[in-house]
Scaffold this motif. Structure first.
Motif, PDB file in Angstrom:
ATOM      1  N   MET A 126     -32.922  12.670   2.062  1.00  0.00           N
ATOM      2  CA  MET A 126     -32.046  11.815   3.044  1.00  0.00           C
ATOM      3  C   MET A 126     -32.627  12.274   4.259  1.00  0.00           C
ATOM      4  O   MET A 126     -32.662  10.779   4.912  1.00  0.00           O
ATOM      5  CB  MET A 126     -30.582  12.640   2.913  1.00  0.00           C
ATOM      6  CG  MET A 126     -29.695  11.751   3.717  1.00  0.00           C
ATOM      7  SD  MET A 126     -27.951  12.400   3.951  1.00  0.00           S
ATOM      8  CE  MET A 126     -28.104  14.271   4.432  1.00  0.00           C
ATOM      9  N   CYS A 178     -27.517   7.149   4.762  1.00  0.00           N
ATOM     10  CA  CYS A 178     -26.590   8.201   4.597  1.00  0.00           C
ATOM     11  C   CYS A 178     -26.226   9.050   3.567  1.00  0.00           C
ATOM     12  O   CYS A 178     -25.250   9.799   3.418  1.00  0.00           O
ATOM     13  CB  CYS A 178     -25.076   7.294   5.079  1.00  0.00           C
ATOM     14  SG  CYS A 178     -24.808   5.855   4.146  1.00  0.00           S
ATOM     15  N   ILE A 179     -27.051   8.684   2.524  1.00  0.00           N
ATOM     16  CA  ILE A 179     -27.071   9.365   1.114  1.00  0.00           C
ATOM     17  C   ILE A 179     -28.588   9.414   0.813  1.00  0.00           C
ATOM     18  O   ILE A 179     -29.395   8.771   1.005  1.00  0.00           O
ATOM     19  CB  ILE A 179     -26.364   8.727   0.288  1.00  0.00           C
ATOM     20  CG1 ILE A 179     -24.870   8.420   0.452  1.00  0.00           C
ATOM     21  CG2 ILE A 179     -26.391   9.351  -1.327  1.00  0.00           C
ATOM     22  CD1 ILE A 179     -24.000   7.488  -0.596  1.00  0.00           C
ATOM     23  N   TYR A 214     -25.177  13.991   1.437  1.00  0.00           N
ATOM     24  CA  TYR A 214     -24.668  13.061   2.406  1.00  0.00           C
ATOM     25  C   TYR A 214     -24.114  13.544   3.468  1.00  0.00           C
ATOM     26  O   TYR A 214     -24.024  14.965   3.486  1.00  0.00           O
ATOM     27  CB  TYR A 214     -23.541  12.080   1.738  1.00  0.00           C
ATOM     28  CG  TYR A 214     -22.309  12.880   1.444  1.00  0.00           C
ATOM     29  CD1 TYR A 214     -21.184  12.666   2.415  1.00  0.00           C
ATOM     30  CD2 TYR A 214     -22.120  13.866   0.423  1.00  0.00           C
ATOM     31  CE1 TYR A 214     -20.036  13.283   2.168  1.00  0.00           C
ATOM     32  CE2 TYR A 214     -20.910  14.627   0.157  1.00  0.00           C
ATOM     33  CZ  TYR A 214     -19.763  14.342   1.180  1.00  0.00           C
ATOM     34  OH  TYR A 214     -18.569  14.914   1.075  1.00  0.00           O
ATOM     35  N   TYR A 227     -19.986   7.131  -1.773  1.00  0.00           N
ATOM     36  CA  TYR A 227     -19.612   5.776  -1.051  1.00  0.00           C
ATOM     37  C   TYR A 227     -18.152   5.685  -0.988  1.00  0.00           C
ATOM     38  O   TYR A 227     -17.722   5.426   0.353  1.00  0.00           O
ATOM     39  CB  TYR A 227     -20.281   4.518  -1.774  1.00  0.00           C
ATOM     40  CG  TYR A 227     -20.228   3.445  -1.091  1.00  0.00           C
ATOM     41  CD1 TYR A 227     -21.277   2.911   0.075  1.00  0.00           C
ATOM     42  CD2 TYR A 227     -19.123   2.586  -1.231  1.00  0.00           C
ATOM     43  CE1 TYR A 227     -20.997   1.597   0.736  1.00  0.00           C
ATOM     44  CE2 TYR A 227     -18.929   1.233  -0.664  1.00  0.00           C
ATOM     45  CZ  TYR A 227     -20.063   0.708   0.203  1.00  0.00           C
ATOM     46  OH  TYR A 227     -19.542  -0.426   0.897  1.00  0.00           O
ATOM     47  N   CYS A 271     -24.584   1.169   3.366  1.00  0.00           N
ATOM     48  CA  CYS A 271     -25.427   2.452   3.443  1.00  0.00           C
ATOM     49  C   CYS A 271     -26.749   2.107   2.833  1.00  0.00           C
ATOM     50  O   CYS A 271     -26.928   1.357   1.634  1.00  0.00           O
ATOM     51  CB  CYS A 271     -24.715   3.248   2.559  1.00  0.00           C
ATOM     52  SG  CYS A 271     -25.324   4.876   2.280  1.00  0.00           S
ATOM     53  N   VAL A 279     -29.432   4.346   0.933  1.00  0.00           N
ATOM     54  CA  VAL A 279     -29.509   5.616  -0.186  1.00  0.00           C
ATOM     55  C   VAL A 279     -31.132   5.996  -0.222  1.00  0.00           C
ATOM     56  O   VAL A 279     -31.746   5.030  -0.884  1.00  0.00           O
ATOM     57  CB  VAL A 279     -29.076   5.289  -1.436  1.00  0.00           C
ATOM     58  CG1 VAL A 279     -29.149   6.693  -2.400  1.00  0.00           C
ATOM     59  CG2 VAL A 279     -27.437   4.874  -1.350  1.00  0.00           C
TER      60      VAL A 279
END
Length: 453
Positions: free
Chosen positions: A200, A211-212, A224, A382, A390, A392
């Motif tokens: 991440m 954000c993940i 996350y 999520y 987002c 990932v």
């Protein structure tokens, strides 16, 4: 294809397929487990471990760090030089993790890892720099309870490990003791981080909207950023609501009660024959360590019914853990040029066309099921965070060795969240070997000093 084998193939297709409504039901239960159990004071099956990492990279970080990445199958030692402007130089060496060490003692395991660091320093660093103080970012891909960014007590082994004398102890203290036994008292662990968190952070370094972070490799897990106000079990008063902290989910343990995951008899056997039966249920249906084993068990079952490999002896079908996820990808991928050659080399027997086709279809079924289940975990994070978009960051041998599975993950995410794939608010950013680079970046952003560039 014979009628009996065709019927068996259709039954297997039904067995391993997960429809849209089932995906949504799994995700709904997953979201509840992330929200109500894992972050609560009481805890739950999913550990949801606070990492104490609250700083995120700006891209201007500078410094030089040793990194050690211990996953499920190899040990990777790197020198990561952060040069600012979202750029890093990485030199790396990969070392084997002998199978016997997975059931050895803590001292044997840590001594082996420390010897890898010593070997790397000897071959990769100038002689005049080897005795300088060196900061090491330690990527340790197992669940730990952290009390600081560079401290963590091992909760339990996963990924088939069963090493004595490590659970319940601070892994950094044990590893630093091994470094001293190797004559490396000048090497200090600056940060302890999971590979998902490292991935991440590495993705954030170049894609600030990340954000993940997720790993689909030997294990299956995600990390996350969570608002500290939503972490009841976090007792430290300095972490106020509104501050975001990285959470290492360790969600391979999702649904250990077997309430929603569509387990087959093959999954039950994999679990029963694993070092830790009853644990890591989700991981055992999605991770590279187990997918080839599911494939082997299905072929063994078909052979016992005389539906395949008739009149042929196939000894490898009776040996566990003989097929890895890379081999499974070669068998199942559309564009792999010669599946017959791959399969005959693996099974050590000549195959006819319908046997090759059955093996190809079965590999695809198992990999596709894993991809669709992996999408449930991402969708649950999520939804739990109430995100509107987002990026990932993803690493791991399962997706990297079979790019077609990325499309399967995206398709399943669209079905769960109700979007066509081209309108999905999630984007997957493949981050190869990101956990090592991310560990160094995390060490830099926490202010744990910086080595010489």
């Amino acid at each position: 294809m014979s009628i009996n084998l065709e019927t068996a193939t259709d039954s297997l297709r039904d067995l391993f397929h997960i429809g849209t409504e089932k995906l949504k039901a799994i995700t709904e239960h997953f979201t509840k487990e992330l929200t109500k159990a894992g972050l609560s004071i009481e805890g739950g099956n999913i550990p949801m471990n606070p990492t104490f990492l609250v700083d995120t990279p700006k891209g201007d970080e500078r410094g030089s760090y040793l990194t050690l990445d211990m996953g499920g199958s190899h040990i990777r030692v790197c020198q990561v030089v952060l040069e600012g402007k979202r750029h890093a130089r990485v030199s790396a060496r990969q070392y084997d993790l002998p199978e016997g060490l997975k059931s050895s003692t803590a001292e044997e395991l840590w001594d082996h890892m420390a010897s890898c660091v010593a070997e790397f320093i000897e071959h990769e660093q100038p002689k005049e720099n080897r005795k300088d103080k060196q900061l090491l970012a330690f990527t340790f891909s197992f669940p730990v309870t952290q009390s600081a960014v560079n401290r963590g007590v091992l909760q339990r082994w996963t990924k088939g490990f069963d090493v004595s004398g490590a659970e319940g102890y601070d892994v950094v203290e044990q590893f630093e003791a091994a470094l001293k036994r190797q004559g490396l008292s000048n090497v200090e662990v600056a940060i302890l981080i999971n590979d998902t968190t490292g991935t991440m952070v590495s993705s954030m370094y170049r894609e600030p909207d990340t954000c993940i972070g997720a790993i689909f490799g030997t294990g299956c897990n995600a990390a996350y950023m969570e608002d500290c106000g939503n972490i009841p079990k976090l007792r430290e008063p300095q972490f106020k609501p509104g501050v975001l902290m990285a959470i290492n989910c360790e969600y391979g343990a999702f649904d250990n009660e077997h309430l929603v995951l569509p387990r087959t008899k093959y999954d039950v056997t994999v679990d029963k024959e694993s070092p830790r039966p009853g644990q890591q249920s989700y991981e055992k249906m999605t991770s590279g360590l187990y997918l080839g084993e599911i494939f082997r068990l299905v072929l063994q079952d078909l052979k016992s019914q005389d539906l395949i490999f008739r009149g042929k002896e196939v000894p490898m079908l009776d040996k566990s853990q003989t097929i890895d996820c890379i081999m499974l990808a070669k068998i199942g991928m559309t564009n792999h040029f010669d599946k017959r050659e791959v399969l005959e080399h693996l099974l050590k027997i000549p195959l006819n066309e319908e046997e090759v086709r059955l093996c190809r279809d079965l590999a695809r079924m198992i990999d596709m099921r894993a991809a669709r289940l992996c999408a449930c975990g991402l969708a649950a994070i999520y939804k739990k965070r109430g995100l509107s978009s987002c990026v990932v960051g993803i690493d791991g041998s399962v997706l990297l060795n079979n790019p077609e599975l990325k499309d399967n993950v995206l398709q399943a995410l669209g079905e769960i969240l109700g979007y066509p794939v081209d309108k999905l608010p999630l984007r997957l950013n493949m981050v190869k070997d990101g956990s090592s680079e991310g560990a160094a970046i995390a060490a830099a952003v926490t202010g744990k000093g910086a080595g010489k560039i």
